[in-house]
Motif scaffolding. Structure first.
Motif, mmCIF file in Angstrom:
data_model
loop_
_atom_site.group_PDB
_atom_site.id
_atom_site.type_symbol
_atom_site.label_atom_id
_atom_site.label_comp_id
_atom_site.label_asym_id
_atom_site.label_seq_id
_atom_site.Cartn_x
_atom_site.Cartn_y
_atom_site.Cartn_z
ATOM 1 N N HIS A 153 21.412 36.706 35.063
ATOM 2 C CA HIS A 153 21.837 37.149 33.739
ATOM 3 C C HIS A 153 21.324 38.562 33.483
ATOM 4 O O HIS A 153 20.118 38.817 33.524
ATOM 5 C CB HIS A 153 21.299 36.187 32.678
ATOM 6 N N LYS A 175 28.797 42.793 38.997
ATOM 7 C CA LYS A 175 29.916 42.065 39.607
ATOM 8 C C LYS A 175 29.619 41.530 41.002
ATOM 9 O O LYS A 175 29.871 40.339 41.272
ATOM 10 C CB LYS A 175 31.156 42.955 39.621
ATOM 11 N N THR A 180 26.056 36.888 34.981
ATOM 12 C CA THR A 180 26.593 36.970 33.627
ATOM 13 C C THR A 180 26.073 38.251 32.986
ATOM 14 O O THR A 180 24.993 38.744 33.338
ATOM 15 C CB THR A 180 26.182 35.756 32.775
ATOM 16 N N GLU A 197 34.380 37.594 18.454
ATOM 17 C CA GLU A 197 35.391 37.141 19.401
ATOM 18 C C GLU A 197 36.354 38.260 19.774
ATOM 19 O O GLU A 197 36.695 38.442 20.952
ATOM 20 C CB GLU A 197 36.170 35.946 18.814
ATOM 21 N N GLU A 200 34.489 40.874 21.934
ATOM 22 C CA GLU A 200 34.261 40.405 23.308
ATOM 23 C C GLU A 200 35.555 40.418 24.117
ATOM 24 O O GLU A 200 35.547 40.744 25.311
ATOM 25 C CB GLU A 200 33.652 39.003 23.289
ATOM 26 N N ALA A 201 36.681 40.076 23.470
ATOM 27 C CA ALA A 201 37.971 40.121 24.153
ATOM 28 C C ALA A 201 38.318 41.560 24.538
ATOM 29 O O ALA A 201 38.842 41.817 25.633
ATOM 30 C CB ALA A 201 39.058 39.530 23.259
ATOM 31 N N LYS A 204 36.065 42.641 27.456
ATOM 32 C CA LYS A 204 36.510 42.022 28.717
ATOM 33 C C LYS A 204 37.714 42.759 29.296
ATOM 34 O O LYS A 204 37.807 42.988 30.502
ATOM 35 C CB LYS A 204 36.858 40.555 28.480
ATOM 36 N N LYS A 205 38.633 43.166 28.404
ATOM 37 C CA LYS A 205 39.820 43.882 28.849
ATOM 38 C C LYS A 205 39.462 45.263 29.400
ATOM 39 O O LYS A 205 39.957 45.681 30.442
ATOM 40 C CB LYS A 205 40.795 44.026 27.682
ATOM 41 N N TYR A 209 35.662 42.413 33.044
ATOM 42 C CA TYR A 209 34.539 41.514 33.319
ATOM 43 C C TYR A 209 34.130 40.864 31.991
ATOM 44 O O TYR A 209 34.149 41.518 30.945
ATOM 45 C CB TYR A 209 33.361 42.307 33.885
ATOM 46 N N LYS A 210 33.768 39.607 32.049
ATOM 47 C CA LYS A 210 33.365 38.925 30.823
ATOM 48 C C LYS A 210 32.031 39.469 30.321
ATOM 49 O O LYS A 210 31.055 39.532 31.066
ATOM 50 C CB LYS A 210 33.238 37.419 31.065
ATOM 51 N N VAL A 211 32.016 39.871 29.053
ATOM 52 C CA VAL A 211 30.815 40.441 28.451
ATOM 53 C C VAL A 211 30.513 39.719 27.144
ATOM 54 O O VAL A 211 31.358 39.660 26.247
ATOM 55 C CB VAL A 211 30.985 41.951 28.166
ATOM 56 N N ASN A 212 29.315 39.192 27.048
ATOM 57 C CA ASN A 212 28.878 38.551 25.810
ATOM 58 C C ASN A 212 28.251 39.603 24.907
ATOM 59 O O ASN A 212 27.425 40.392 25.359
ATOM 60 C CB ASN A 212 27.862 37.441 26.124
#
Length: 280
Positions: A153, A175, A180, A197, A200-201, A204-205, A209-212
């Motif tokens: 993480h 990556k 995470t 939300e 974060e979307a 990610k775009k 990569y998914k990012v919190n």
């Protein structure tokens, strides 16, 4: 092939960085370079030929010692043995020797041990602090007491001034590790409130990569370091990422005020620093 450079002075403190670099090189399928910077002074009465001979003997002896030192480190970890390049560089300035080699040989990261808990000089040492503040190559600072573990993480602390460019560089590190990733911004009461939300979307775009997204509120009665420390204790990352301006005085004032006591995460958490100015 990507190169990861790790420095050693053959001290026990430097072992943690070598362990970390071995694991990182395995995970990223990178080439590992182990660098030792030395400085020999030529006695006034010696001839140039005598000094060259002495230097060659010194380098041969030091190489044997380093090979044994690295073999001992390997024997204590459960990592596949990888080919590495052992390099000795002569320079009167250790940091300059590290920085110049990393730059000239296109190293992706510099890995160096830090000394654990204490004041800034005890935590980072003069070499590490100077390297962070002058290197164009990202620097990984590994506490000397760090126990080797997977990087699961990653926490990126952002001031939001150039997060899109910064995030790309953080993702390029995260990556290959399949780690995470969370982006943290300490927000002030007057700042615009993001829809978590939606934000974060968008991240990610943009980052692919998914990012919190973490937005802890700034406590104006505490120092910024205390707020960061609190957020890190809550997030429990494997590694912290910071982008710094290349001014040592600014770096120290922002992150390590002289009056502040040592914060616990600096004694146990690996730190990856990028140069903010590198992107401009």
């Amino acid at each position: 092939m990507e190169k990861i450079l790790v420095t050693t002075d053959q001290s026990a403190n430097s072992k943690s960085a070598i362990r970390f670099a071995i694991k990182l090189a395995n995970q990223r399928k990178a080439e590992l370079v182990i660098l030792h910077v030395y400085n020999l002074l030529k006695p006034f009465k010696w001839t140039e030929k005598a000094f060259i001979h002495y230097t060659a003997q010194f380098c041969e002896k030091t190489t044997k010692e380093l090979l044994a030192f690295i073999a001992e480190i390997y024997s204590g970890i459960q990592e596949p043995e990888i080919n590495y390049q052992l390099v000795l560089v002569s320079n009167s300035d250790v940091v300059e020797g590290i920085r110049d080699y990393a730059s000239k040989h296109d190293c992706a990261y510099i890995c160096i041990s830090t000394r654990g808990a204490g004041t800034i000089k005890k935590i980072f040492g003069t070499h590490t602090a100077k390297l962070i503040s002058t290197s164009d190559v990202p620097v990984l600072c590994i506490p000397s007491t760090y126990r080797l573990k997977p990087l699961k993480h990653i926490l990126y602390a952002s001031d939001m001034t150039d997060y899109e460019n910064e995030l790309k560089r953080v993702v390029s590190f995260a990556k290959p590790l399949k780690a995470t990733l969370a982006m943290m911004h300490i927000s002030y009461p007057y700042e615009f409130a993001f829809d978590k939300e939606l934000a974060e979307a968008t991240l990610k775009k943009k980052a692919a990569y998914k990012v919190n997204l973490l937005m802890p509120e700034r406590n104006i009665t505490a120092t910024l370091l205390e707020d960061i420390d609190k957020a890190i204790k809550s997030a429990k990352p494997s590694l912290l990422v910071l982008f710094t301006h290349q001014s040592r005085s600014m770096f120290e004032k922002l992150l390590f005020p002289s009056t502040a006591e040592a914060y616990s995460f600096y004694g146990r958490l690996p730190l990856l620093t990028f140069n903010k100015q590198e992107d401009h």
